[in-house]
Scaffold this active site. Structure first.
Site, PDB file in Angstrom:
ATOM      1  N   GLU A 186       0.716 -54.249   5.680  1.00 29.75           N
ATOM      2  CA  GLU A 186      -0.508 -53.459   5.509  1.00 29.75           C
ATOM      3  C   GLU A 186      -1.756 -54.334   5.595  1.00 29.75           C
ATOM      4  O   GLU A 186      -2.737 -53.985   6.275  1.00 29.75           O
ATOM      5  CB  GLU A 186      -0.510 -52.732   4.154  1.00 29.75           C
ATOM      6  CG  GLU A 186       0.667 -51.813   3.927  1.00 29.75           C
ATOM      7  CD  GLU A 186       1.778 -52.481   3.147  1.00 29.75           C
ATOM      8  OE1 GLU A 186       2.244 -53.555   3.582  1.00 29.75           O
ATOM      9  OE2 GLU A 186       2.192 -51.937   2.111  1.00 29.75           O
ATOM     10  N   CYS A 205       2.121 -51.869  -2.293  1.00 28.32           N
ATOM     11  CA  CYS A 205       2.060 -52.498  -3.610  1.00 28.32           C
ATOM     12  C   CYS A 205       0.618 -52.491  -4.123  1.00 28.32           C
ATOM     13  O   CYS A 205      -0.294 -51.996  -3.463  1.00 28.32           O
ATOM     14  CB  CYS A 205       2.578 -53.928  -3.516  1.00 28.32           C
ATOM     15  SG  CYS A 205       1.512 -55.016  -2.534  1.00 28.32           S
TER      16      CYS A 205
END
Length: 309
Positions: free
Chosen positions: A60, A88
């Site tokens: 990401e 996360c």
């Protein structure tokens, strides 16, 4: 005309392909793609944390970074990020900071997810930007990829462990008046300093309990008795003298079997640097050099407190 669902499936399949490649390279198999408001691919990435040896190597983060460089703007408003696993805390924070419009993820991360599972960073109304979220796209495929990867790692570790030649040892966690017995040691090669429990190799004809008593006498000059019912066994790797030493150690709780006396000088191995008693309150710091040894010490000193040794 393609629906939003069709578009989500298309881009998640692309992210899944990237995840497969990451797994083949020894990385946790996670892939991500970032799509512009007009439906064009802006960037793509897979995990490269192990490859680059950086905690920032999440798919990401790389996607956001590459797209921002391409657009020459940190603002990624109205863009959609597709990722195979729930982001996360670190990645969710970056997504929020980049003002991403929408996030689509496949599998939940019950142990680290910050979108839904553990935290709800992207929908937190206290922050100055909220992100639209769609979950569960290709969830089964992505979940199976992740679980299969980690199962493979566990199987590999078990295989390696079964092939090791272990040193069969015994050690004593000797407790007396809220103190634990041991000796200071220095690695001959690395010069790293340790505080060791008394213990050593189990000799032929000896039981593990007999070894614990004998080694304690030789290494500390204290006579002890051990409580055989407290036996606790651990297998672990220990780096010593420039080599990895696979150890299969039986730990016992023990206490003095003679009147108290101050520590005496002991002539033992060259690495021996003196006998000492340390406070039980210091065991976490003292034995932090190995989690299995620390675990044994914690477990047996807890028993010692119950026995009021």
């Amino acid at each position: 005309m393609k629906t939003t669902h069709d578009q989500d499936m298309k881009w998640m399949r692309k992210a899944l392909q990237l995840a497969h490649k990451a797994g083949q390279n020894g990385e946790v198999p996670i892939g991500a793609v970032l799509v512009s408001p007009t439906g064009d691919l802006l960037s793509k990435a897979a995990n490269i944390r192990e490859t680059l040896h950086t905690p920032l190597g999440h798919a990401e983060l790389l996607c956001l970074h590459r797209a921002a460089k391409k657009l020459k703007s940190w603002r990624l408003e109205d863009c959609t990020l597709y990722v195979t696993l729930e982001p996360c805390v670190m990645c969710a924070g970056a997504i929020q900071q980049a003002r991403v419009g929408r996030v689509v993820y496949a599998a939940k991360d019950a142990k680290g997810g910050a979108v839904e599972s553990l935290y709800q960073v992207l929908s937190d109304s206290r922050l100055n930007h909220q992100v639209q979220v769609t979950m569960g796209v290709l969830e089964k495929e992505c979940s199976e990829l992740i679980s299969g990867f980690f199962q493979g790692r566990r199987d590999e570790q078990k295989s390696k462990k079964s092939e090791k030649v272990y040193r069969h040892r015994s050690s004593a966690v000797v407790v007396y008046k809220n103190k634990i017995l041991g000796f200071h040691a220095e690695d001959p090669v690395s010069k790293k300093k340790y505080f060791f429990l008394p213990g050593g190799m189990i000799d032929p004809g000896e039981t593990a309990a007999m070894t614990a008593v004998r080694e304690t006498s030789e290494e500390t000059d204290y006579k002890i008795k051990i409580f055989s019912e407290t036996e606790f066994r651990r297998k672990y790797d220990f780096n010593w003298n420039g080599k990895n030493q696979p150890c299969d150690t039986v730990f016992y709780l023990g206490t003095l079997d003679e009147p108290w006396h101050e520590v005496r000088a002991v002539k033992d191995a060259d690495y021996h640097r003196g006998v000492a008693w340390i406070d039980l309150k210091d065991i976490d710091k003292t034995f932090s050099y190995d989690k299995d040894i620390l675990w044994a010490v914690q477990k047996l000193t807890k028993t010692a407190r119950k026995m009021k040794l």
